[in-house]
Design a protein around this motif. Structure first.
Motif, PDB file in Angstrom:
ATOM      1  N   GLN A  52     -32.549 -17.214   5.750  1.00  0.00           N
ATOM      2  CA  GLN A  52     -33.504 -17.985   5.850  1.00  0.00           C
ATOM      3  C   GLN A  52     -34.901 -17.860   6.766  1.00  0.00           C
ATOM      4  O   GLN A  52     -36.054 -18.125   6.389  1.00  0.00           O
ATOM      5  CB  GLN A  52     -33.170 -19.570   6.583  1.00  0.00           C
ATOM      6  CG  GLN A  52     -32.208 -20.098   5.543  1.00  0.00           C
ATOM      7  CD  GLN A  52     -31.403 -21.308   6.316  1.00  0.00           C
ATOM      8  OE1 GLN A  52     -31.707 -21.556   7.519  1.00  0.00           O
ATOM      9  NE2 GLN A  52     -31.063 -22.396   5.663  1.00  0.00           N
ATOM     10  N   LYS A  53     -34.686 -16.726   7.261  1.00  0.00           N
ATOM     11  CA  LYS A  53     -35.699 -16.323   8.237  1.00  0.00           C
ATOM     12  C   LYS A  53     -36.646 -15.346   7.563  1.00  0.00           C
ATOM     13  O   LYS A  53     -37.936 -15.085   7.992  1.00  0.00           O
ATOM     14  CB  LYS A  53     -35.206 -15.317   9.492  1.00  0.00           C
ATOM     15  CG  LYS A  53     -34.367 -16.373  10.458  1.00  0.00           C
ATOM     16  CD  LYS A  53     -33.621 -15.357  11.642  1.00  0.00           C
ATOM     17  CE  LYS A  53     -33.103 -16.276  12.444  1.00  0.00           C
ATOM     18  NZ  LYS A  53     -32.473 -15.435  13.655  1.00  0.00           N
ATOM     19  N   TYR A  54     -36.575 -14.853   6.131  1.00  0.00           N
ATOM     20  CA  TYR A  54     -37.179 -13.980   5.711  1.00  0.00           C
ATOM     21  C   TYR A  54     -37.454 -14.360   4.099  1.00  0.00           C
ATOM     22  O   TYR A  54     -36.760 -14.850   3.439  1.00  0.00           O
ATOM     23  CB  TYR A  54     -36.611 -12.650   5.383  1.00  0.00           C
ATOM     24  CG  TYR A  54     -36.150 -12.157   6.763  1.00  0.00           C
ATOM     25  CD1 TYR A  54     -37.306 -11.182   7.373  1.00  0.00           C
ATOM     26  CD2 TYR A  54     -34.828 -12.063   7.467  1.00  0.00           C
ATOM     27  CE1 TYR A  54     -36.926 -10.845   8.842  1.00  0.00           C
ATOM     28  CE2 TYR A  54     -34.598 -11.597   8.540  1.00  0.00           C
ATOM     29  CZ  TYR A  54     -35.657 -10.993   9.149  1.00  0.00           C
ATOM     30  OH  TYR A  54     -35.589 -10.506  10.443  1.00  0.00           O
ATOM     31  N   ASP A  55     -38.948 -14.617   4.009  1.00  0.00           N
ATOM     32  CA  ASP A  55     -39.161 -14.995   2.726  1.00  0.00           C
ATOM     33  C   ASP A  55     -38.755 -14.150   1.413  1.00  0.00           C
ATOM     34  O   ASP A  55     -38.796 -12.783   1.691  1.00  0.00           O
ATOM     35  CB  ASP A  55     -40.810 -15.096   2.503  1.00  0.00           C
ATOM     36  CG  ASP A  55     -41.648 -16.195   3.298  1.00  0.00           C
ATOM     37  OD1 ASP A  55     -40.870 -17.209   3.560  1.00  0.00           O
ATOM     38  OD2 ASP A  55     -42.416 -16.229   3.562  1.00  0.00           O
ATOM     39  N   GLY A  56     -38.263 -14.525   0.515  1.00  0.00           N
ATOM     40  CA  GLY A  56     -37.694 -13.792  -0.630  1.00  0.00           C
ATOM     41  C   GLY A  56     -36.359 -13.347  -0.577  1.00  0.00           C
ATOM     42  O   GLY A  56     -35.972 -12.579  -1.718  1.00  0.00           O
TER      43      GLY A  56
END
Length: 103
Positions: free
Chosen positions: A21-25
């Protein structure tokens, strides 16, 4: 999640989902890797990506205990780095051979 019987699959899944959830994509694969089919899929992905084989959990106690067990069973000790591992190749290369080596 983890295929190891020593790991809590729910804990691994929860941690993986929170990290993703902390990183887009970034997508966490919430799959039951403990089935025979998914275990073989893990070995296929590991060989395809040439993942490194970690022979112990990474802590000093595991390294010590693993090497004591290996010494008692006539198996070369764990060596950090290099191309060979104590029980075979350093990297995953063949799903069938890798599965047999780890079983």
């Amino acid at each position: 999640n983890a295929t190891s019987r020593w790991k809590d699959a729910n804990q691994v899944d929860d941690s993986g989902a929170r990290a993703a959830q902390k990183y887009d994509g970034l997508v966490y694969w919430a799959k039951n890797w403990q089935t025979d089919e998914m275990t073989m899929r893990k070995y296929q992905i590991s060989a395809q990506e040439r993942f490194y084989k970690q022979e112990y959990c990474g802590c000093s106690y595991s390294l010590r205990d693993s090497n004591e067990w290996r010494r008692a069973n006539g198996i070369p000790k764990i060596e950090i780095g290099g191309e060979r591992a104590g029980l075979g190749n350093r990297y995953f290369t063949d799903p069938v051979l890798d599965a047999a080596e780890e079983s």
